[in-house]
Write an enzyme that holds these catalytic residues in place. Structure first.
Site, PDB file in Angstrom:
ATOM      1  N   SER A  55     -13.004  -4.409  -1.152  1.00 27.13           N
ATOM      2  CA  SER A  55     -13.508  -3.999   0.156  1.00 27.13           C
ATOM      3  C   SER A  55     -15.030  -3.916   0.093  1.00 27.13           C
ATOM      4  O   SER A  55     -15.588  -3.386  -0.862  1.00 27.13           O
ATOM      5  CB  SER A  55     -12.965  -2.617   0.535  1.00 27.13           C
ATOM      6  N   LYS A  90      -6.806   4.243   9.015  1.00 23.67           N
ATOM      7  CA  LYS A  90      -7.573   4.930   7.971  1.00 23.67           C
ATOM      8  C   LYS A  90      -8.573   5.848   8.647  1.00 23.67           C
ATOM      9  O   LYS A  90      -9.529   5.392   9.271  1.00 23.67           O
ATOM     10  CB  LYS A  90      -8.313   3.913   7.079  1.00 23.67           C
ATOM     11  N   ARG A 137       0.862  -1.188   0.000  1.00 28.37           N
ATOM     12  CA  ARG A 137       0.000   0.000   0.000  1.00 28.37           C
ATOM     13  C   ARG A 137       0.893   1.231   0.000  1.00 28.37           C
ATOM     14  O   ARG A 137       1.594   1.501   0.967  1.00 28.37           O
ATOM     15  CB  ARG A 137      -0.883  -0.035   1.250  1.00 28.37           C
TER      16      ARG A 137
END
Length: 213
Positions: free
Chosen positions: A111, A140, A42
């Protein structure tokens, strides 16, 4: 590459926040030594050239351990680096379009936060689902929580594997017992720990216990 449930047991997502002088490559290697079964790279702020080079290096590292390797969000980098696949969110490229771009043999993670999103992703060719945030997470800022009841409903509704994500640690992982997930995805529970290899090993043991409970 087919996505097996066993591959999704302990899914590590990289993050530059806790490098402390190490490289992402070095941290991933420690996580692999600790037994992680899946790696997602990521990178939100790296330039394209550096991102691609890093992706190729970590792809080779993961292959040497026989562990699937996917890229977060970036379908073009995933294709250029010949990663095993990509993981996309609800605001990224749609699973159907990702499948068309990458081909039938790549892993596509999606997701999902609702049964409707989960069913659509499965219909459009997703290999697995990442569902969360199942606990409060600092990784997040925009991650909204979902109830464990919704997690169970999603697991029941789809035939593809489901992993839980969001705020999972050694302290709370057992709370996911009986949900139907085949594994967990974590960031800080591995990469923010002083001993990454040890953290991965201990978390893996607890996750096996949770899945089999």
């Amino acid at each position: 590459m087919k996505c097996e449930k066993k591959d999704l047991l302990l899914y590590a997502v990289t993050d530059r926040s806790w490098l402390n002088g190490a490289t992402v490559y070095e941290q991933v290697e420690k996580a692999l030594q600790g037994g992680v079964t899946f790696v997602q790279l990521r990178e939100k702020n790296l330039d394209r050239e550096a991102f691609l080079e890093e992706a190729k290096q970590i792809r080779e590292l993961c292959r040497s351990y026989g562990v699937p390797f996917v890229i977060n969000d970036d379908v073009e980098i995933a294709a250029a680096a010949d990663a095993d696949g990509v993981h996309v969110g609800q605001n990224d490229m749609e699973a159907l379009d990702v499948r068309a771009r990458l081909g039938e043999d790549k892993i596509i993670g999606v997701s999902a936060r609702t049964v409707e999103q989960a069913l659509l992703a499965e219909k459009h060719g997703a290999s697995y689902l990442g569902v969360g945030a199942v606990f409060h997470t600092g990784s997040k800022a925009d991650a909204k929580g979902i109830s464990h009841e919704t997690l169970r409903e999603i697991c029941k509704a789809v035939k593809i594997p489901v992993i839980a994500i969001g705020g999972i640690s050694q302290d709370n992982v057992m709370q996911l017992s009986g949900s139907g997930v085949c594994g967990i995805a974590v960031i800080s529970a591995i990469f923010a720990q002083p001993d990454i290899e040890k953290a991965a090993k201990e978390l893996k043991e607890k996750t096996i216990a949770m899945v089999n409970a």
